[in-house]
Design a protein around this motif. Structure first.
Motif, PDB file in Angstrom:
ATOM      1  N   VAL A   1     -16.624  -8.897  12.266  1.00 36.67           N
ATOM      2  CA  VAL A   1     -16.519  -8.604  10.834  1.00 36.67           C
ATOM      3  C   VAL A   1     -17.840  -8.979  10.168  1.00 36.67           C
ATOM      4  CG1 VAL A   1     -15.348  -9.222   8.693  1.00 36.67           C
ATOM      5  CG2 VAL A   1     -14.026  -8.938  10.793  1.00 36.67           C
ATOM      6  N   CYS A   2     -18.312 -10.189  10.460  1.00 31.54           N
ATOM      7  CA  CYS A   2     -19.599 -10.643   9.914  1.00 31.54           C
ATOM      8  C   CYS A   2     -20.632 -10.630  11.038  1.00 31.54           C
ATOM      9  CB  CYS A   2     -19.466 -12.045   9.326  1.00 31.54           C
ATOM     10  SG  CYS A   2     -21.005 -12.657   8.613  1.00 31.54           S
ATOM     11  N   ILE A   3     -21.481  -9.633  10.993  1.00 28.03           N
ATOM     12  CA  ILE A   3     -22.506  -9.483  12.040  1.00 28.03           C
ATOM     13  C   ILE A   3     -23.573 -10.563  11.888  1.00 28.03           C
ATOM     14  CG2 ILE A   3     -24.311  -7.943  12.915  1.00 28.03           C
ATOM     15  CD1 ILE A   3     -22.449  -5.625  11.936  1.00 28.03           C
ATOM     16  N   CYS A   4     -23.912 -10.890  10.663  1.00 29.84           N
ATOM     17  CA  CYS A   4     -24.976 -11.880  10.433  1.00 29.84           C
ATOM     18  C   CYS A   4     -24.642 -13.236  11.047  1.00 29.84           C
ATOM     19  CB  CYS A   4     -25.213 -12.054   8.941  1.00 29.84           C
ATOM     20  SG  CYS A   4     -25.814 -10.566   8.124  1.00 29.84           S
ATOM     21  N   HIS A   5     -23.347 -13.610  11.026  1.00 34.76           N
ATOM     22  CA  HIS A   5     -22.960 -14.932  11.516  1.00 34.76           C
ATOM     23  C   HIS A   5     -21.995 -14.866  12.692  1.00 34.76           C
ATOM     24  CE1 HIS A   5     -25.142 -16.815   8.278  1.00 34.76           C
ATOM     25  NE2 HIS A   5     -24.526 -16.025   7.413  1.00 34.76           N
TER      26      HIS A   5
ATOM     27  N   GLN B   1     -25.097 -14.210   3.908  1.00 36.14           N
ATOM     28  CA  GLN B   1     -26.401 -13.574   4.121  1.00 36.14           C
ATOM     29  C   GLN B   1     -26.451 -12.239   3.386  1.00 36.14           C
ATOM     30  OE1 GLN B   1     -27.993 -14.481   7.897  1.00 36.14           O
ATOM     31  NE2 GLN B   1     -29.549 -12.886   7.803  1.00 36.14           N
ATOM     32  N   CYS B   2     -25.983 -11.148   4.014  1.00 40.78           N
ATOM     33  CA  CYS B   2     -26.049  -9.849   3.329  1.00 40.78           C
ATOM     34  C   CYS B   2     -24.812  -9.590   2.465  1.00 40.78           C
ATOM     35  CB  CYS B   2     -26.228  -8.716   4.329  1.00 40.78           C
ATOM     36  SG  CYS B   2     -24.742  -8.351   5.286  1.00 40.78           S
ATOM     37  N   GLY B   3     -23.693 -10.229   2.799  1.00 37.54           N
ATOM     38  CA  GLY B   3     -22.483 -10.079   1.997  1.00 37.54           C
ATOM     39  C   GLY B   3     -21.657  -8.829   2.282  1.00 37.54           C
ATOM     40  N   LYS B   4     -22.113  -7.986   3.207  1.00 30.82           N
ATOM     41  CA  LYS B   4     -21.410  -6.723   3.471  1.00 30.82           C
ATOM     42  C   LYS B   4     -20.046  -6.916   4.118  1.00 30.82           C
ATOM     43  CE  LYS B   4     -25.520  -3.840   3.884  1.00 30.82           C
ATOM     44  NZ  LYS B   4     -26.402  -3.099   4.793  1.00 30.82           N
ATOM     45  N   CYS B   5     -19.819  -8.073   4.685  1.00 33.46           N
ATOM     46  CA  CYS B   5     -18.582  -8.326   5.417  1.00 33.46           C
ATOM     47  C   CYS B   5     -17.436  -8.808   4.534  1.00 33.46           C
ATOM     48  CB  CYS B   5     -18.851  -9.399   6.466  1.00 33.46           C
ATOM     49  SG  CYS B   5     -19.563 -10.891   5.735  1.00 33.46           S
ATOM     50  N   VAL B   6     -17.713  -9.187   3.316  1.00 40.04           N
ATOM     51  CA  VAL B   6     -16.706  -9.857   2.491  1.00 40.04           C
ATOM     52  C   VAL B   6     -15.474  -8.982   2.266  1.00 40.04           C
ATOM     53  CG1 VAL B   6     -16.254 -10.838   0.205  1.00 40.04           C
ATOM     54  CG2 VAL B   6     -18.369 -11.388   1.403  1.00 40.04           C
TER      55      VAL B   6
HETATM   56 FE1  FES Z   1     -21.591 -11.153   6.888  1.00 38.01          FE
HETATM   57 FE2  FES Z   1     -24.011 -10.161   6.629  1.00 38.01          FE
HETATM   58  S1  FES Z   1     -22.362  -9.307   7.718  1.00 38.01           S
HETATM   59  S2  FES Z   1     -23.239 -11.941   5.732  1.00 38.01           S
END
Ligand code: FES
Length: 57
Positions: free
Chosen positions: A3-7, A38-43
């Motif tokens: 879901v959250c790629i950044c983390h 980080q990017c917030g796209k997962c929220v």
């Molecule tokens: Fe979750 Fe970027 S995908 S902060």
């Protein structure tokens, strides 16, 4: 599925926290993980996972 790629937070992990830690919101989830910081796209997707899983309990 991530879901959250950044983390590197998966839907499986979020579902676990909903069931085991009683997580009901993004705010609570963010006390356990940096998801969304980080990017917030997962929220949005993370909110859907929390909602869907909490309907099953
Ligand atoms: Fe979750 Fe970027 S995908 S902060």
């Amino acid at each position: 599925m991530l879901v959250c790629i950044c983390h590197s937070v998966s839907d499986k992990t979020i579902k676990h926290w909903v069931r085991q830690q009683g997580v009901t919101s993004i705010r609570e989830l963010r006390q356990l993980t940096p998801l969304g910081s980080q990017c917030g796209k997962c929220v949005r997707q993370a909110k859907e996972v929390i909602y869907d899983e909490s309907q099953l309990i």
